[in-house]
Write a protein that holds these residues in place. Structure first.
Motif, PDB file in Angstrom:
ATOM      1  N   TYR A 179       0.792  -1.236   0.000  1.00  0.00           N
ATOM      2  CA  TYR A 179       0.000   0.000   0.000  1.00  0.00           C
ATOM      3  C   TYR A 179       0.820   1.279   0.000  1.00  0.00           C
ATOM      4  CZ  TYR A 179      -3.933  -3.047   0.747  1.00  0.00           C
ATOM      5  OH  TYR A 179      -4.868  -4.038   0.585  1.00  0.00           O
ATOM      6  N   GLY A 180       2.125   1.177   0.192  1.00  0.00           N
ATOM      7  CA  GLY A 180       2.944   2.378   0.225  1.00  0.00           C
ATOM      8  C   GLY A 180       4.323   2.092   0.762  1.00  0.00           C
ATOM      9  N   TYR A 181       4.936   3.146   1.314  1.00  0.00           N
ATOM     10  CA  TYR A 181       6.263   3.049   1.909  1.00  0.00           C
ATOM     11  C   TYR A 181       6.248   3.832   3.217  1.00  0.00           C
ATOM     12  CZ  TYR A 181      11.208   3.606   2.780  1.00  0.00           C
ATOM     13  OH  TYR A 181      12.439   3.594   3.375  1.00  0.00           O
ATOM     14  N   GLY A 182       6.604   3.173   4.309  1.00  0.00           N
ATOM     15  CA  GLY A 182       6.540   3.828   5.613  1.00  0.00           C
ATOM     16  C   GLY A 182       5.124   4.303   5.872  1.00  0.00           C
ATOM     17  N   LYS A 230      12.992  -3.167  -0.934  1.00  0.00           N
ATOM     18  CA  LYS A 230      12.483  -4.245  -1.770  1.00  0.00           C
ATOM     19  C   LYS A 230      10.980  -4.410  -1.578  1.00  0.00           C
ATOM     20  CE  LYS A 230      16.786  -6.786  -1.714  1.00  0.00           C
ATOM     21  NZ  LYS A 230      17.409  -8.075  -1.696  1.00  0.00           N
ATOM     22  N   THR A 231      10.374  -5.155  -2.471  1.00  0.00           N
ATOM     23  CA  THR A 231       8.969  -5.515  -2.311  1.00  0.00           C
ATOM     24  C   THR A 231       8.895  -6.581  -1.213  1.00  0.00           C
ATOM     25  OG1 THR A 231       8.991  -7.371  -3.869  1.00  0.00           O
ATOM     26  CG2 THR A 231       8.606  -5.162  -4.792  1.00  0.00           C
ATOM     27  N   PRO A 232       7.708  -6.849  -0.674  1.00  0.00           N
ATOM     28  CA  PRO A 232       7.596  -7.918   0.325  1.00  0.00           C
ATOM     29  C   PRO A 232       8.056  -9.279  -0.214  1.00  0.00           C
ATOM     30  CG  PRO A 232       5.628  -6.567   0.364  1.00  0.00           C
ATOM     31  CD  PRO A 232       6.437  -6.120  -0.828  1.00  0.00           C
ATOM     32  N   GLU A 233       8.043  -9.427  -1.535  1.00  0.00           N
ATOM     33  CA  GLU A 233       8.479 -10.681  -2.154  1.00  0.00           C
ATOM     34  C   GLU A 233       9.987 -10.697  -2.426  1.00  0.00           C
ATOM     35  OE1 GLU A 233       4.358  -9.976  -2.342  1.00  0.00           O
ATOM     36  OE2 GLU A 233       5.871  -8.758  -3.329  1.00  0.00           O
ATOM     37  N   GLY A 234      10.691  -9.651  -1.999  1.00  0.00           N
ATOM     38  CA  GLY A 234      12.154  -9.633  -2.081  1.00  0.00           C
ATOM     39  C   GLY A 234      12.755  -9.080  -3.362  1.00  0.00           C
ATOM     40  N   ILE A 235      11.978  -8.378  -4.170  1.00  0.00           N
ATOM     41  CA  ILE A 235      12.490  -7.821  -5.416  1.00  0.00           C
ATOM     42  C   ILE A 235      12.859  -6.353  -5.211  1.00  0.00           C
ATOM     43  CG2 ILE A 235      11.961  -7.307  -7.844  1.00  0.00           C
ATOM     44  CD1 ILE A 235      12.200 -10.330  -7.164  1.00  0.00           C
ATOM     45  N   GLY A 236      14.041  -5.979  -5.692  1.00  0.00           N
ATOM     46  CA  GLY A 236      14.511  -4.609  -5.573  1.00  0.00           C
ATOM     47  C   GLY A 236      15.535  -4.315  -6.643  1.00  0.00           C
ATOM     48  N   VAL A 237      16.183  -3.167  -6.530  1.00  0.00           N
ATOM     49  CA  VAL A 237      17.232  -2.806  -7.473  1.00  0.00           C
ATOM     50  C   VAL A 237      18.300  -3.898  -7.444  1.00  0.00           C
ATOM     51  CG1 VAL A 237      19.055  -1.129  -7.978  1.00  0.00           C
ATOM     52  CG2 VAL A 237      16.770  -0.334  -7.337  1.00  0.00           C
ATOM     53  N   GLY A 238      18.692  -4.338  -8.632  1.00  0.00           N
ATOM     54  CA  GLY A 238      19.683  -5.404  -8.750  1.00  0.00           C
ATOM     55  C   GLY A 238      19.080  -6.781  -8.984  1.00  0.00           C
ATOM     56  N   SER A 239      17.769  -6.932  -8.736  1.00  0.00           N
ATOM     57  CA  SER A 239      17.109  -8.216  -8.992  1.00  0.00           C
ATOM     58  C   SER A 239      17.121  -8.491 -10.489  1.00  0.00           C
ATOM     59  CB  SER A 239      15.665  -8.200  -8.493  1.00  0.00           C
ATOM     60  OG  SER A 239      15.622  -8.077  -7.092  1.00  0.00           O
ATOM     61  N   THR A 240      17.116  -9.767 -10.840  1.00  0.00           N
ATOM     62  CA  THR A 240      17.122 -10.158 -12.245  1.00  0.00           C
ATOM     63  C   THR A 240      15.703 -10.420 -12.740  1.00  0.00           C
ATOM     64  OG1 THR A 240      17.288 -12.518 -11.728  1.00  0.00           O
ATOM     65  CG2 THR A 240      19.366 -11.282 -11.925  1.00  0.00           C
ATOM     66  N   MET A 241      15.554 -10.483 -14.047  1.00  0.00           N
ATOM     67  CA  MET A 241      14.243 -10.818 -14.621  1.00  0.00           C
ATOM     68  C   MET A 241      13.816 -12.211 -14.179  1.00  0.00           C
ATOM     69  SD  MET A 241      12.523  -8.525 -16.107  1.00  0.00           S
ATOM     70  CE  MET A 241      11.229  -9.624 -16.696  1.00  0.00           C
ATOM     71  N   THR A 242      14.756 -13.118 -14.052  1.00  0.00           N
ATOM     72  CA  THR A 242      14.429 -14.469 -13.574  1.00  0.00           C
ATOM     73  C   THR A 242      13.833 -14.402 -12.174  1.00  0.00           C
ATOM     74  OG1 THR A 242      16.199 -15.398 -14.917  1.00  0.00           O
ATOM     75  CG2 THR A 242      15.388 -16.762 -13.087  1.00  0.00           C
ATOM     76  N   GLY A 258      -2.027  -8.568  -2.891  1.00  0.00           N
ATOM     77  CA  GLY A 258      -2.621  -7.974  -1.698  1.00  0.00           C
ATOM     78  C   GLY A 258      -3.203  -6.592  -1.907  1.00  0.00           C
ATOM     79  N   ASN A 259      -3.007  -5.996  -3.092  1.00  0.00           N
ATOM     80  CA  ASN A 259      -3.589  -4.689  -3.369  1.00  0.00           C
ATOM     81  C   ASN A 259      -3.996  -4.623  -4.842  1.00  0.00           C
ATOM     82  OD1 ASN A 259      -4.407  -2.072  -3.649  1.00  0.00           O
ATOM     83  ND2 ASN A 259      -2.517  -1.150  -2.893  1.00  0.00           N
ATOM     84  N   PRO A 260      -5.235  -4.966  -5.152  1.00  0.00           N
ATOM     85  CA  PRO A 260      -5.676  -4.980  -6.549  1.00  0.00           C
ATOM     86  C   PRO A 260      -5.725  -3.600  -7.207  1.00  0.00           C
ATOM     87  CG  PRO A 260      -7.530  -5.357  -5.077  1.00  0.00           C
ATOM     88  CD  PRO A 260      -6.289  -5.355  -4.222  1.00  0.00           C
ATOM     89  N   LYS A 261      -5.560  -2.529  -6.427  1.00  0.00           N
ATOM     90  CA  LYS A 261      -5.590  -1.172  -6.982  1.00  0.00           C
ATOM     91  C   LYS A 261      -4.207  -0.658  -7.363  1.00  0.00           C
ATOM     92  CE  LYS A 261      -9.740   0.191  -4.490  1.00  0.00           C
ATOM     93  NZ  LYS A 261     -10.351   1.181  -3.606  1.00  0.00           N
ATOM     94  N   ALA A 262      -3.173  -1.516  -7.236  1.00  0.00           N
ATOM     95  CA  ALA A 262      -1.805  -1.040  -7.460  1.00  0.00           C
ATOM     96  C   ALA A 262      -0.998  -2.006  -8.333  1.00  0.00           C
ATOM     97  CB  ALA A 262      -1.104  -0.849  -6.121  1.00  0.00           C
ATOM     98  N   TYR A 263       0.101  -1.474  -8.856  1.00  0.00           N
ATOM     99  CA  TYR A 263       1.023  -2.276  -9.663  1.00  0.00           C
ATOM    100  C   TYR A 263       2.465  -1.944  -9.279  1.00  0.00           C
ATOM    101  CZ  TYR A 263       1.963   1.998 -12.292  1.00  0.00           C
ATOM    102  OH  TYR A 263       2.333   3.275 -12.633  1.00  0.00           O
ATOM    103  N   TYR A 264       3.359  -2.870  -9.570  1.00  0.00           N
ATOM    104  CA  TYR A 264       4.797  -2.621  -9.499  1.00  0.00           C
ATOM    105  C   TYR A 264       5.285  -2.450 -10.924  1.00  0.00           C
ATOM    106  CZ  TYR A 264       5.117  -4.339  -4.655  1.00  0.00           C
ATOM    107  OH  TYR A 264       4.981  -4.525  -3.306  1.00  0.00           O
ATOM    108  N   ALA A 265       6.149  -1.489 -11.161  1.00  0.00           N
ATOM    109  CA  ALA A 265       6.820  -1.326 -12.444  1.00  0.00           C
ATOM    110  C   ALA A 265       8.318  -1.498 -12.202  1.00  0.00           C
ATOM    111  CB  ALA A 265       6.541   0.047 -13.037  1.00  0.00           C
ATOM    112  N   PHE A 266       8.947  -2.271 -13.070  1.00  0.00           N
ATOM    113  CA  PHE A 266      10.367  -2.564 -12.948  1.00  0.00           C
ATOM    114  C   PHE A 266      11.082  -1.987 -14.163  1.00  0.00           C
ATOM    115  CE2 PHE A 266       7.798  -6.073 -11.299  1.00  0.00           C
ATOM    116  CZ  PHE A 266       8.195  -6.099  -9.970  1.00  0.00           C
ATOM    117  N   LEU A 267      11.990  -1.068 -13.946  1.00  0.00           N
ATOM    118  CA  LEU A 267      12.805  -0.575 -15.045  1.00  0.00           C
ATOM    119  C   LEU A 267      14.040  -1.458 -15.079  1.00  0.00           C
ATOM    120  CD1 LEU A 267      10.800   1.702 -14.493  1.00  0.00           C
ATOM    121  CD2 LEU A 267      12.555   3.287 -15.219  1.00  0.00           C
TER     122      LEU A 267
END
Length: 166
Positions: A36-39, A102-114, A137-146
């Motif tokens: 839902y956000g950050y902090g 990172k996201t709750p699933e452990g994805i952050g800067v440096g994560s791979t596409m795999t 857990g939040n159907p109103k939001a998305y993650y975007a990965f550059l």
């Protein structure tokens, strides 16, 4: 008297034992983006509500009817960048992950596409765009990965209906 002392000491031990768990929970909230956000800053908050958290500072004023750019006080974004966007219509519309977050699933800067595909099997990559996925857990939001050279260099959490960025 001994029984009371033992009970007090045992109670103190329980409080002491619980303190690290509480600290870990608070730390996780500070180092996790989503769902839902950050902090204390949450998607959809009005500008007034977001400013009231004391966690943001204006970086780029928006023109009439447009979005304004803000930074998280603890994580200035630097030149030609903003940490989050606030829409006049939608409120906090997009939050970029600060370094080390990172996201709750452990994805952050440096994560791979795999790693992204493993954490988010439903991730989609449009032909002319960046990988994105609905936030668990939040159907109103998305993650975007550059992604560049197969690794994430920027991660954002946005409202599906946000009107600030492409």
């Amino acid at each position: 008297m001994k029984k009371v002392l033992v009970a007090v000491l045992a109670g103190g031990a329980l409080l002491t034992a619980a303190t690290p768990a509480l600290a870990q929970t608070a730390q996780a909230a500070k180092t996790t983006l989503g769902p839902y956000g950050y902090g204390k800053v949450r998607l959809g908050m009005t500008e007034k509500q977001a400013r009231a958290t004391g966690q943001i500072v204006l970086n780029m004023a928006g023109e009439a009817g447009s979005c304004s750019g803000w930074d998280l006080k603890a994580h200035p974004s630097g030149k030609n960048a903003v940490g989050l966007y606030i829409s006049k219509k939608k409120g906090v519309a997009l939050i970029s992950a600060p370094k080390g977050v990172k996201t709750p699933e452990g994805i952050g800067v440096g994560s791979t596409m795999t790693q992204i595909k493993k954490a988010y099997p439903n991730v989609k990559t449009p032909q002319d765009g960046y990988p994105s996925v609905r936030v668990p857990g939040n159907p109103k939001a998305y993650y975007a990965f550059l992604v560049e050279k197969g690794k994430v260099y920027q991660l954002s959490l946005g409202l599906n209906s946000q009107d600030c960025t492409n």
